[in-house]
Design a protein around this motif. Structure first.
Motif, PDB file in Angstrom:
ATOM      1  N   TRP A  32     -45.491  11.504  -7.148  1.00  0.00           N
ATOM      2  CA  TRP A  32     -44.059  11.221  -7.339  1.00  0.00           C
ATOM      3  C   TRP A  32     -43.207  12.207  -6.540  1.00  0.00           C
ATOM      4  CZ3 TRP A  32     -40.220  14.383  -9.193  1.00  0.00           C
ATOM      5  CH2 TRP A  32     -38.984  13.768  -9.437  1.00  0.00           C
ATOM      6  N   ARG A  33     -43.575  13.474  -6.603  1.00  0.00           N
ATOM      7  CA  ARG A  33     -42.796  14.489  -5.886  1.00  0.00           C
ATOM      8  C   ARG A  33     -42.841  14.257  -4.384  1.00  0.00           C
ATOM      9  NH1 ARG A  33     -41.758  20.096  -7.043  1.00  0.00           N
ATOM     10  NH2 ARG A  33     -40.085  20.698  -5.609  1.00  0.00           N
ATOM     11  N   TYR A  34     -44.003  13.861  -3.887  1.00  0.00           N
ATOM     12  CA  TYR A  34     -44.134  13.644  -2.447  1.00  0.00           C
ATOM     13  C   TYR A  34     -43.342  12.419  -1.994  1.00  0.00           C
ATOM     14  CZ  TYR A  34     -46.289  12.994   2.126  1.00  0.00           C
ATOM     15  OH  TYR A  34     -46.491  12.847   3.474  1.00  0.00           O
TER      16      TYR A  34
ATOM     17  N   GLY B  55     -47.634  13.472 -10.950  1.00  0.00           N
ATOM     18  CA  GLY B  55     -46.449  14.255 -10.604  1.00  0.00           C
ATOM     19  C   GLY B  55     -46.407  14.636  -9.144  1.00  0.00           C
ATOM     20  N   THR B  56     -47.571  14.963  -8.565  1.00  0.00           N
ATOM     21  CA  THR B  56     -47.613  15.325  -7.152  1.00  0.00           C
ATOM     22  C   THR B  56     -47.283  14.135  -6.268  1.00  0.00           C
ATOM     23  OG1 THR B  56     -49.315  16.995  -7.624  1.00  0.00           O
ATOM     24  CG2 THR B  56     -49.042  16.306  -5.340  1.00  0.00           C
TER      25      THR B  56
ATOM     26  N   PRO C 237     -46.568  20.450 -10.418  1.00  0.00           N
ATOM     27  CA  PRO C 237     -45.951  19.557  -9.423  1.00  0.00           C
ATOM     28  C   PRO C 237     -44.430  19.545  -9.459  1.00  0.00           C
ATOM     29  CG  PRO C 237     -47.685  18.433 -10.676  1.00  0.00           C
ATOM     30  CD  PRO C 237     -47.375  19.714 -11.393  1.00  0.00           C
ATOM     31  N   PHE C 238     -43.836  20.042 -10.537  1.00  0.00           N
ATOM     32  CA  PHE C 238     -42.391  19.955 -10.696  1.00  0.00           C
ATOM     33  C   PHE C 238     -41.693  21.291 -10.418  1.00  0.00           C
ATOM     34  CE2 PHE C 238     -44.672  17.272 -13.764  1.00  0.00           C
ATOM     35  CZ  PHE C 238     -44.364  16.032 -13.238  1.00  0.00           C
TER      36      PHE C 238
ATOM     37  N   TRP D  62     -39.908  19.769  -1.380  1.00  0.00           N
ATOM     38  CA  TRP D  62     -41.297  20.250  -1.334  1.00  0.00           C
ATOM     39  C   TRP D  62     -41.325  21.532  -0.492  1.00  0.00           C
ATOM     40  CZ3 TRP D  62     -45.568  16.845  -2.879  1.00  0.00           C
ATOM     41  CH2 TRP D  62     -46.828  17.417  -2.727  1.00  0.00           C
TER      42      TRP D  62
ATOM     43  N   TYR E 280     -40.629  10.991  -3.573  1.00  0.00           N
ATOM     44  CA  TYR E 280     -39.202  10.961  -3.875  1.00  0.00           C
ATOM     45  C   TYR E 280     -38.497  12.312  -3.692  1.00  0.00           C
ATOM     46  CZ  TYR E 280     -40.450   6.481  -5.957  1.00  0.00           C
ATOM     47  OH  TYR E 280     -40.917   5.214  -6.157  1.00  0.00           O
ATOM     48  N   ASP E 281     -39.237  13.359  -3.387  1.00  0.00           N
ATOM     49  CA  ASP E 281     -38.577  14.661  -3.241  1.00  0.00           C
ATOM     50  C   ASP E 281     -39.255  15.473  -2.153  1.00  0.00           C
ATOM     51  OD1 ASP E 281     -36.779  16.714  -3.770  1.00  0.00           O
ATOM     52  OD2 ASP E 281     -38.092  17.653  -5.237  1.00  0.00           O
ATOM     53  N   GLN E 282     -39.453  14.872  -0.982  1.00  0.00           N
ATOM     54  CA  GLN E 282     -40.100  15.598   0.103  1.00  0.00           C
ATOM     55  C   GLN E 282     -39.239  16.747   0.610  1.00  0.00           C
ATOM     56  OE1 GLN E 282     -42.020  13.513   3.276  1.00  0.00           O
ATOM     57  NE2 GLN E 282     -42.555  11.743   2.008  1.00  0.00           N
TER      58      GLN E 282
ATOM     59  N   VAL F 182     -45.605  23.660  -5.978  1.00  0.00           N
ATOM     60  CA  VAL F 182     -46.206  22.483  -5.366  1.00  0.00           C
ATOM     61  C   VAL F 182     -46.502  22.705  -3.892  1.00  0.00           C
ATOM     62  CG1 VAL F 182     -44.058  21.357  -4.663  1.00  0.00           C
ATOM     63  CG2 VAL F 182     -46.032  19.960  -5.317  1.00  0.00           C
TER      64      VAL F 182
END
Length: 262
Positions: A31-33, A28-29, A205-206, A40, A35-37, A210
């Motif tokens: 993926w978040r980094y 999850g971390t 992570p979601f 963050w 696709y969703d910086q 995060v």
């Protein structure tokens, strides 16, 4: 731990679930980094309200750091090591109750103030998502469960010492040999606390939590930010100060007449 009965639920909860949580946290971390910086972030609301935030935020963050240090000492450092240095069981429990209790109460008070601020400040409340509310429930539950286990472990002598149950189990997770029997022998309050913590880490992570994975170390090495610089053509220190106002445009008429109108 010898003598503990191990069932299918013990295997699933203490032998399988921790690795599922680790996979979700790591995956999850990443993926978040990727696709969703832009997401963050803590989504700071300091512009909306800062008076209460100046008290609540340090109280929560310094409290949670102290709680983290306490968990590192209790879970990672074996009991045999503290015995070697002459730390008796009574001394350890007094320290856990005193330092851990103060840190836990400070953390709980800080997050309570943050929730109160978020609920009573209109713009902050409007910016609160369902994800944030769920995160607060898990976070408060983990803090309350931690405080409860600290008090119970100190005053209820019938509860098995967590440094002989939870701590060996926690260390065994990282060597890929989960000591399910040790965790199965732990008290109910510790099991609730561990399960609640695993649930919190699974959603970590979601959520806005995060941001804790990002340490702003580059702040110590970045250059100074220059807001204005001296212009050599205006003179340096000791010269006549330049009158404030708009600079001349410099049209051909001004250049021929020295800046005076005919």
């Amino acid at each position: 731990m010898d003598g503990a009965e191990i069932g299918i639920w013990d295997i699933l909860l203490w032998g399988v679930l921790p690795y599922v949580v680790l996979a979700v946290v790591i995956g999850g971390t990443i993926w978040r980094y990727r696709y969703d910086q832009f997401g963050w972030t803590t989504r700071s609301s300091q512009l909306y309200e800062s008076r209460l935030l100046r008290i609540a935020s340090p109280l929560f963050h310094f409290g949670i750091l102290a709680v983290l240090v306490g968990h590192i000492v209790g879970l990672i450092i074996p009991k045999s090591w503290t015995d070697t240095f002459g730390v008796t069981e009574d001394m350890y429990h007094v320290g856990a109750l005193g330092i851990g209790g103060i840190a836990g109460i400070a953390t709980l008070l800080g997050i309570a103030m943050l929730i109160w601020r978020r609920r009573t400040t209109g713009p902050v409340f409007m910016a609160t998502t369902a994800n944030d509310k769920f995160m607060y429930i898990l976070l408060v539950g983990a803090i309350l469960a931690g405080l409860a286990t600290t008090v119970i472990s100190v005053f209820d002598h019938s509860v098995t010492n967590y440094r002989e149950t939870v701590s060996p189990w926690f260390r065994s997770i990282w060597i890929l040999q989960p000591d399910v029997a040790a965790m199965a022998a732990a008290g109910l309050s510790f099991k609730v606390h561990v399960l609640w913590a695993l649930a919190l880490f699974m959603v970590w992570p979601f959520t806005r939590l995060v941001h804790a994975f990002t340490a702003p170390l580059h702040y110590f090495f970045r250059p100074y930010i220059v807001y204005r610089s001296r212009d050599a053509r205006r003179g340096g220190q000791g010269s006549t100060p330049v009158r404030r106002g708009w600079d001349p445009i410099g049209t051909p008429d001004r250049e021929r007449t020295g800046g005076r109108r005919r």
